[in-house]
Write a protein that holds these residues in place. Structure first.
Motif, PDB file in Angstrom:
ATOM      1  N   GLY A  71       0.831  -1.197   0.000  1.00  0.00           N
ATOM      2  CA  GLY A  71       0.000   0.000   0.000  1.00  0.00           C
ATOM      3  C   GLY A  71       0.866   1.247   0.000  1.00  0.00           C
ATOM      4  N   ARG A  72       0.225   2.404  -0.020  1.00  0.00           N
ATOM      5  CA  ARG A  72       0.903   3.696   0.006  1.00  0.00           C
ATOM      6  C   ARG A  72       1.782   3.786   1.257  1.00  0.00           C
ATOM      7  NH1 ARG A  72      -1.293   9.450   0.883  1.00  0.00           N
ATOM      8  NH2 ARG A  72       0.161  10.622  -0.408  1.00  0.00           N
ATOM      9  N   GLY A  73       3.065   4.118   1.061  1.00  0.00           N
ATOM     10  CA  GLY A  73       3.977   4.239   2.202  1.00  0.00           C
ATOM     11  C   GLY A  73       4.671   2.943   2.580  1.00  0.00           C
ATOM     12  N   ASP A  74       4.346   1.857   1.898  1.00  0.00           N
ATOM     13  CA  ASP A  74       5.086   0.606   2.089  1.00  0.00           C
ATOM     14  C   ASP A  74       6.321   0.620   1.187  1.00  0.00           C
ATOM     15  OD1 ASP A  74       3.106  -0.233   3.792  1.00  0.00           O
ATOM     16  OD2 ASP A  74       2.144  -1.582   2.356  1.00  0.00           O
ATOM     17  N   GLU A  75       7.168  -0.391   1.338  1.00  0.00           N
ATOM     18  CA  GLU A  75       8.313  -0.492   0.434  1.00  0.00           C
ATOM     19  C   GLU A  75       8.539  -1.934  -0.004  1.00  0.00           C
ATOM     20  OE1 GLU A  75      12.106   0.639   2.163  1.00  0.00           O
ATOM     21  OE2 GLU A  75      12.230  -1.206   3.314  1.00  0.00           O
ATOM     22  N   TYR A  76       9.228  -2.058  -1.145  1.00  0.00           N
ATOM     23  CA  TYR A  76       9.634  -3.392  -1.616  1.00  0.00           C
ATOM     24  C   TYR A  76      11.142  -3.417  -1.767  1.00  0.00           C
ATOM     25  CZ  TYR A  76       9.978  -1.552  -6.468  1.00  0.00           C
ATOM     26  OH  TYR A  76      10.313  -0.843  -7.593  1.00  0.00           O
ATOM     27  N   LEU A  77      11.740  -4.560  -1.410  1.00  0.00           N
ATOM     28  CA  LEU A  77      13.173  -4.782  -1.602  1.00  0.00           C
ATOM     29  C   LEU A  77      13.368  -5.377  -2.988  1.00  0.00           C
ATOM     30  CD1 LEU A  77      13.984  -6.618   1.791  1.00  0.00           C
ATOM     31  CD2 LEU A  77      13.868  -4.143   1.361  1.00  0.00           C
ATOM     32  N   CYS A  78      14.374  -4.898  -3.703  1.00  0.00           N
ATOM     33  CA  CYS A  78      14.621  -5.419  -5.056  1.00  0.00           C
ATOM     34  C   CYS A  78      16.097  -5.249  -5.374  1.00  0.00           C
ATOM     35  CB  CYS A  78      13.778  -4.650  -6.064  1.00  0.00           C
ATOM     36  SG  CYS A  78      14.127  -2.890  -6.063  1.00  0.00           S
TER      37      CYS A  78
END
Ligand SMILES: *Cc1c(COP(=O)(O)O)cnc(C)c1O
Length: 336
Positions: A71-78
């Motif tokens: 959601g808005r304000g979350d993050e993903y590691l990549c």
């Protein structure tokens, strides 16, 4: 014209064009297109997921995946070199308000799980909420090992993260790992797959996941303008790509290995044949004349991208003889 720029340049076969011309269609935004529905059901089964969604592009499939998981304000590691970080216009951040946390890829394309662990944010209102780890397979023409992908899933389960695969070329990975594609996809909560690269469809990708995940992705697909109407015309080609495309990828890999060996015998190029695992060959120009090489080849009806390194891609529209022509022409360029 011999085109080694990418496997996206492949043209639909006669069989595909025929299937497209005769596809039964309906309005897919109403869920009425039987050819799209059938492709999605077939794909879900093929990859071992509850549900699938036909998307316009791989970029769209990755965007929908990240937005459906986060959601808005979350993050993903990549990965620092991940397609869905570097080459998708920053869509997850721009359109999804999801912050990417890139991590330098290891030489084999994996993300070190200790580094991923260190990047997970503490539960503190200064930080974004880490929700997702996104891997890519193949990445830079290399296949991630099955053991690594199993470990990555255990890591995500341990830390309460979801795991997405950008599997644009996941069938190439399956060929290299000598396994069925489900031995790879079973480790992930969601997977995106391009039908429009080595598999040969003119356009279209798939997103796979649980029923609830695909329901969210379907809503978002409409939001980003990806609700197509008589999309069965494309899905008909996609079905053939999905069923028959994987069967001939081994040829592309063999042609790439052959190309890699041929180019490695040219002293002005730096190529490591051992690193060619799939359909992509990287070559560094020791003399740094990639631009001139590209122009020389273009004048002789051979297309390449002049990066550093240069990336050559084999696919269904180039055969062994075409690879010989490429090697000979490169050799002549350096002799001239
Ligand atoms: C090609 C590619 C995509 C998506 O490509 P589209 O051109 O948007 O279909 C995503 N990830 C990887 C690794 C790719 O190679």
């Amino acid at each position: 014209m011999l085109d080694f720029r990418s496997d996206t340049v492949t043209r639909p076969s006669r069989e595909m064009r025929n299937a497209m011309a005769h596809a039964e269609v309906g309005d897919d935004v109403y869920g009425d297109d039987p050819t799209v529905n059938s492709l999605q059901a077939f794909a879900a089964e093929r990859f071992g997921f509850e549900a699938a969604l036909f998307t316009a592009t791989g970029t769209q499939a990755n965007l929908l995946a990240i937005m459906s998981h986060c959601g808005r304000g979350d993050e993903y590691l990549c990965g620092q070199s991940a397609h869905n970080y570097r080459y998708e216009g920053g869509g997850a951040a721009v359109l999804g308000s999801v912050q990417p946390q890139p991590i330098e890829n290891e030489p084999d394309g994996s993300i070190c799980l200790d580094k991923a662990r260190a990047a997970i944010k503490a539960d503190d209102f200064h930080f974004a909420v880490t929700r997702l780890l996104s891997l890519e397979n193949t990445i830079g023409g290399q296949a991630l090992s099955l053991d690594y992908q199993r470990d990555a899933r255990a890591f995500c389960d341990r830390h309460g993260l979801l795991l997405h695969l950008d599997g644009a070329r996941v069938f190439n990975a399956a060929v290299t790992s000598n396994c069925d594609v489900t031995e790879i996809t079973r480790h992930y909560h969601s997977v995106s797959v391009c039908l429009s690269k080595g598999l040969g469809a003119p356009a279209g990708s798939l997103l796979l996941g649980s029923k609830a995940f695909i329901d969210r992705a379907t809503r978002l697909r409409k939001m980003v303008g990806g609700g197509m109407r008589q999309a069965g015309i494309l899905a008909a080609a996609g079905r053939i790509a999905l069923e028959l495309g994987p069967l001939r990828l081994q040829d592309d890999h063999e042609n790439a290995a052959y190309l890699s060996t041929g180019l490695s015998e040219i002293p002005e190029l730096e190529v490591n044949p051992a690193s060619t695992q799939t359909n992509i060959v990287y070559a560094r120009c020791r003399a740094g004349r990639a631009g001139q090489l590209r122009d020389y080849l273009a004048e002789r009806n051979i297309l390449i991208n002049a990066g550093d390194p240069i990336r050559f891609v084999t696919h269904l529209d180039v055969n062994r003889q075409d690879v010989d022509t490429l090697i000979d022409t490169v050799r002549r360029f350096y002799r001239a």
